[in-house]
Design a protein around this motif. Structure first.
Motif, short mmCIF file in Angstrom:
data_model
loop_
_atom_site.label_atom_id
_atom_site.label_comp_id
_atom_site.label_asym_id
_atom_site.label_seq_id
_atom_site.Cartn_x
_atom_site.Cartn_y
_atom_site.Cartn_z
N CYS A 122 0.94 -1.07 -0.14
CA CYS A 122 0.19 -0.10 0.04
C CYS A 122 0.88 1.20 0.00
O CYS A 122 0.77 2.20 -0.70
CB CYS A 122 -0.83 -0.04 1.27
N HIS A 123 2.02 1.23 0.92
CA HIS A 123 2.70 2.58 0.82
C HIS A 123 3.51 2.43 -0.36
O HIS A 123 3.50 3.67 -0.66
CB HIS A 123 3.60 2.22 2.04
N ARG A 124 3.94 1.63 -0.75
CA ARG A 124 4.39 1.67 -2.23
C ARG A 124 3.77 2.25 -3.39
O ARG A 124 3.98 2.99 -4.23
CB ARG A 124 5.35 0.33 -2.63
N LEU A 125 2.52 1.55 -3.37
CA LEU A 125 1.56 2.24 -4.28
C LEU A 125 1.32 3.59 -4.06
O LEU A 125 1.41 4.45 -5.37
CB LEU A 125 0.19 1.28 -4.18
N ILE A 126 1.26 4.15 -3.18
CA ILE A 126 0.96 5.67 -3.00
C ILE A 126 2.19 6.33 -3.33
O ILE A 126 2.04 7.28 -4.09
CB ILE A 126 0.73 5.92 -1.62
N ASP A 153 -9.02 -7.96 5.55
CA ASP A 153 -7.76 -7.32 5.18
C ASP A 153 -7.84 -6.53 3.91
O ASP A 153 -7.39 -5.29 3.61
CB ASP A 153 -6.69 -8.28 5.18
N THR A 154 -8.72 -6.99 2.92
CA THR A 154 -8.88 -6.45 1.56
C THR A 154 -9.93 -5.38 1.78
O THR A 154 -9.64 -4.21 1.17
CB THR A 154 -9.81 -7.48 0.75
N ASN A 155 -11.01 -5.28 2.68
CA ASN A 155 -11.77 -4.35 2.60
C ASN A 155 -11.48 -3.24 3.82
O ASN A 155 -11.96 -1.72 3.49
CB ASN A 155 -13.34 -4.78 3.13
N LEU A 156 -10.71 -3.41 4.87
CA LEU A 156 -10.49 -2.45 5.86
C LEU A 156 -9.15 -2.10 6.07
O LEU A 156 -8.57 -1.10 6.22
CB LEU A 156 -11.14 -3.05 7.17
N LEU A 157 -8.14 -3.30 6.11
CA LEU A 157 -6.68 -2.99 6.21
C LEU A 157 -6.16 -2.21 5.13
O LEU A 157 -5.37 -1.35 5.22
CB LEU A 157 -5.78 -4.42 6.37
N VAL A 195 -7.59 0.09 3.51
CA VAL A 195 -8.10 1.49 3.72
C VAL A 195 -7.24 2.15 4.84
O VAL A 195 -6.87 3.25 4.42
CB VAL A 195 -9.63 1.52 4.34
N PHE A 196 -7.01 1.49 5.79
CA PHE A 196 -6.29 2.04 6.86
C PHE A 196 -4.71 2.55 6.31
O PHE A 196 -4.16 3.36 6.58
CB PHE A 196 -6.15 1.24 8.01
N ALA A 197 -4.21 1.20 5.53
CA ALA A 197 -2.83 1.56 5.14
C ALA A 197 -2.70 2.65 3.98
O ALA A 197 -1.88 3.30 4.13
CB ALA A 197 -2.18 0.07 4.71
N CYS A 198 -3.52 2.28 3.03
CA CYS A 198 -3.55 3.42 1.94
C CYS A 198 -3.89 4.85 2.42
O CYS A 198 -3.27 5.89 2.14
CB CYS A 198 -4.47 3.09 0.71
N ALA A 246 -10.89 9.45 11.10
CA ALA A 246 -9.64 10.30 10.22
C ALA A 246 -10.00 11.49 9.89
O ALA A 246 -9.05 12.58 9.86
CB ALA A 246 -9.39 9.23 8.91
N ALA A 247 -11.38 11.69 9.51
CA ALA A 247 -11.53 13.15 9.42
C ALA A 247 -11.22 14.01 10.31
O ALA A 247 -10.91 15.40 10.19
CB ALA A 247 -13.25 13.31 8.87
#
Length: 257
Positions: free
Chosen positions: A76-80, A118-122, A124-127, A175-176
């Motif tokens: 996720c971090h690499r993608l960003i 992990d797909t739906n929530l982790l 979101v958190f990491a990205c 997060a908001a």
């Protein structure tokens, strides 16, 4: 059918996760039509992602396809980082990647539960965390999570999915609050039933029940979700954060008795 005029997002860049799927493609396409540079994320749908990129470029837009497994925090971090490097900066993120298996709770394993969460929530958190590190050094930005009306209206054999989407909604609200001082807005779009090829054949009874219950009497289109995301990323929504925008044709308002 007329197509609504979109806000001008020229100069913006958006990463849409899961953009090789039905909803993600619709979201990415609407951002491209609004003038944004689009990063089309995919996991296994490389061919579909590249087709969308070529479509955007064919209409004079700017797009690139990037692959990553968003169940992995490091990816996720690499993608960003790769997205920001390609675009020069990242002004918007749409956390759309997700899965929706049908499975009863009885007999569900922890591994099966984690695959959905992990797909739906982790992801979101990491990205989101990674995107904030990029956005905080510029002028802020907009982050939109794609949840579901099942985040507040449970469905049978969707306990893992419903739970993950409820958590996605609460993550956005939290997060908001924390990211507002950085000029970063975080919102949610919760779709209802979105049409896709073969849906009526796969679930004829469900489609009929949906259309009879929805006040607007139709299934949603991917562009309906895309338009909501474009709005939330635009200056028109500059005082909107922590909001869950339900896009379901009014079905959540229908009586249940």
């Amino acid at each position: 059918m007329s197509v609504p005029e979109l806000p001008d997002l020229s100069g913006q860049s958006v990463l849409v996760t899961g953009a090789s799927g039905t909803v993600g493609r619709g979201v990415a396409w609407r951002f491209a039509l609004a003038g944004a540079a689009v990063i089309v994320h995919y996991h296994k749908g490389a061919e579909r992602a590249e087709e969308l990129v070529e479509r955007v470029r064919g209409h004079g837009g700017k797009a690139v396809a990037l692959g990553a497994d968003v169940r992995d925090e490091d990816e996720c971090h690499r993608l960003i980082r790769r997205s920001a490097e390609w675009a020069g900066r990242l002004t918007a993120l749409v956390n759309n990647a997700g899965v929706q298996p049908v499975q009863p709770l009885d007999g569900m394993t922890a591994a099966e539960w984690r695959q959905v969460v992990d797909t739906n929530l982790l992801s979101v958190f990491a990205c989101t965390q990674a995107a904030v590190e990029v956005m905080r050094s510029t002028d802020g930005g907009s982050i939109t999570h794609i949840a579901s009306i099942e985040g507040s209206h449970p469905a049978r054999q969707h306990a893992h999915y419903c739970s993950s989407k409820a958590a996605v909604i609460m993550h956005a609200r939290s997060a908001a609050i924390e990211y507002a001082p950085l000029g970063i807005r975080v919102n949610v779009v919760s779709p209802g039933l979105i049409d896709k090829p073969g849906l009526e054949e796969e679930w004829p009874d469900g489609v009929r029940r949906w259309e009879s219950a929805a006040p607007l009497r139709r299934r949603g289109r991917p562009q309906d979700i895309g338009d909501a995301c474009v709005f939330l990323a635009s200056p028109m929504a500059e005082w909107v954060t922590g909001h869950n925008l339900v896009v379901d044709g009014g079905v959540s308002s229908a009586p249940t008795w």
